[in-house]
Design a protein around this motif. Structure first.
Motif, PDB file in Angstrom:
ATOM      1  N   SER A 121      16.187 -24.301 -33.836  1.00 12.51           N
ATOM      2  CA  SER A 121      17.450 -23.642 -32.883  1.00 12.51           C
ATOM      3  C   SER A 121      18.475 -24.954 -32.688  1.00 12.51           C
ATOM      4  O   SER A 121      18.012 -26.046 -32.464  1.00 12.51           O
ATOM      5  CB  SER A 121      16.596 -23.091 -31.454  1.00 12.51           C
ATOM      6  OG  SER A 121      17.725 -22.860 -30.586  1.00 12.51           O
ATOM      7  N   GLU A 122      19.645 -24.462 -32.418  1.00 15.59           N
ATOM      8  CA  GLU A 122      20.657 -25.291 -32.156  1.00 15.59           C
ATOM      9  C   GLU A 122      21.044 -25.065 -30.656  1.00 15.59           C
ATOM     10  O   GLU A 122      21.932 -25.955 -30.040  1.00 15.59           O
ATOM     11  CB  GLU A 122      21.902 -25.012 -32.872  1.00 15.59           C
ATOM     12  CG  GLU A 122      21.393 -25.395 -34.438  1.00 15.59           C
ATOM     13  CD  GLU A 122      22.778 -25.096 -35.145  1.00 15.59           C
ATOM     14  OE1 GLU A 122      23.897 -24.825 -34.991  1.00 15.59           O
ATOM     15  OE2 GLU A 122      22.465 -25.290 -36.307  1.00 15.59           O
ATOM     16  N   ASP A 123      20.197 -24.117 -29.974  1.00 19.72           N
ATOM     17  CA  ASP A 123      20.703 -23.758 -28.614  1.00 19.72           C
ATOM     18  C   ASP A 123      19.769 -24.433 -27.637  1.00 19.72           C
ATOM     19  O   ASP A 123      18.369 -24.328 -27.822  1.00 19.72           O
ATOM     20  CB  ASP A 123      20.517 -22.196 -28.482  1.00 19.72           C
ATOM     21  CG  ASP A 123      20.751 -21.883 -27.009  1.00 19.72           C
ATOM     22  OD1 ASP A 123      21.046 -22.697 -26.205  1.00 19.72           O
ATOM     23  OD2 ASP A 123      20.732 -20.545 -26.850  1.00 19.72           O
ATOM     24  N   PRO A 124      20.075 -25.382 -26.742  1.00 15.58           N
ATOM     25  CA  PRO A 124      19.335 -26.208 -26.180  1.00 15.58           C
ATOM     26  C   PRO A 124      18.353 -25.195 -24.971  1.00 15.58           C
ATOM     27  O   PRO A 124      17.179 -25.896 -24.729  1.00 15.58           O
ATOM     28  CB  PRO A 124      20.403 -27.133 -25.202  1.00 15.58           C
ATOM     29  CG  PRO A 124      21.597 -26.841 -25.600  1.00 15.58           C
ATOM     30  CD  PRO A 124      21.705 -25.885 -26.644  1.00 15.58           C
ATOM     31  N   ALA A 125      18.863 -24.165 -24.863  1.00 16.01           N
ATOM     32  CA  ALA A 125      18.142 -23.283 -23.722  1.00 16.01           C
ATOM     33  C   ALA A 125      16.655 -22.538 -24.535  1.00 16.01           C
ATOM     34  O   ALA A 125      15.864 -21.893 -24.371  1.00 16.01           O
ATOM     35  CB  ALA A 125      18.955 -22.213 -23.425  1.00 16.01           C
ATOM     36  N   GLU A 126      16.892 -22.801 -26.205  1.00  9.82           N
ATOM     37  CA  GLU A 126      16.069 -22.107 -26.844  1.00  9.82           C
ATOM     38  C   GLU A 126      15.517 -22.901 -27.942  1.00  9.82           C
ATOM     39  O   GLU A 126      16.036 -23.650 -28.868  1.00  9.82           O
ATOM     40  CB  GLU A 126      16.778 -21.076 -27.720  1.00  9.82           C
ATOM     41  CG  GLU A 126      15.637 -20.181 -28.545  1.00  9.82           C
ATOM     42  CD  GLU A 126      16.359 -19.015 -28.961  1.00  9.82           C
ATOM     43  OE1 GLU A 126      15.852 -17.873 -29.129  1.00  9.82           O
ATOM     44  OE2 GLU A 126      17.477 -19.213 -29.566  1.00  9.82           O
ATOM     45  N   ARG A 127      14.122 -23.559 -27.614  1.00 13.12           N
ATOM     46  CA  ARG A 127      13.454 -24.586 -28.363  1.00 13.12           C
ATOM     47  C   ARG A 127      12.722 -24.039 -29.736  1.00 13.12           C
ATOM     48  O   ARG A 127      12.441 -23.102 -29.503  1.00 13.12           O
ATOM     49  CB  ARG A 127      12.655 -25.620 -27.640  1.00 13.12           C
ATOM     50  CG  ARG A 127      13.420 -26.247 -26.574  1.00 13.12           C
ATOM     51  CD  ARG A 127      12.428 -27.253 -25.795  1.00 13.12           C
ATOM     52  NE  ARG A 127      12.985 -28.372 -25.879  1.00 13.12           N
ATOM     53  CZ  ARG A 127      12.545 -29.407 -24.754  1.00 13.12           C
ATOM     54  NH1 ARG A 127      11.936 -29.022 -23.914  1.00 13.12           N
ATOM     55  NH2 ARG A 127      13.016 -30.309 -25.075  1.00 13.12           N
TER      56      ARG A 127
END
Length: 163
Positions: A121-127
């Protein structure tokens, strides 16, 4: 004193002999008819319950609404599925916010195996690993126990029930 010679050899043969299977092009399902309903089956629930369903089998299922965010992530609006067979939803019956149940019976008219590739994931909220958005592949199969060659990981099946 003589120094012992050590001979090393190497091979380019793989340690695990596994024939790579070519992945067929994605199967595009025909448009659902007026008596058809597409149902999602989650791969880990099918495996956990040793559940099987095959083409032309008669089924009677209790279903709950499908997670539309998951469908959008997998298919990016290429395919819609409104209901799922969720083996854990029964534990929520009678609780606040419990899902609405739909009972459906009919004949299995089609089964599509759904596979995806995962990436970090590139989204910090989604690991962790997430499926490639819109990258789900569909391959028509005769049974959930008879997979076809696929890329990535099988995450579920879409079963078309004809009433």
């Amino acid at each position: 004193m003589a120094i012992p010679r050590v001979h090393l050899s190497a091979s380019h043969e793989p340690l695990v002999s596994e024939e790579a299977r070519a992945v067929d092009a994605e199967d595009i399902p025909p448009v659902a008819g007026s008596h058809d309903t597409d149902i999602w089956l989650t791969a880990w629930q099918v495996a956990e319950g040793r559940f099987d369903v095959a083409l032309d089998q008669h089924v009677a299922w209790s279903l709950v609404p499908m997670d539309q965010d998951w469908m959008a992530r997998l298919f990016a609006c290429r395919r819609a599925v409104a209901l799922q067979r969720d083996t854990y939803a029964d534990a929520l019956r009678g609780t606040p916010g419990a899902p609405t149940w739909t009972h459906l019976s009919g004949r299995v008219a089609r089964i599509d195996q759904i596979s995806v590739r995962y990436h970090p994931s590139e989204d910090p909220a989604e690991r962790g690993l997430v499926p490639e958005t819109g990258g789900a592949m569909q391959h028509s199969v005769l049974s959930v126990r008879e997979p076809r060659a696929h890329h990535g990981t099988i995450v579920g099946w879409i079963v078309r029930i004809r009433a």
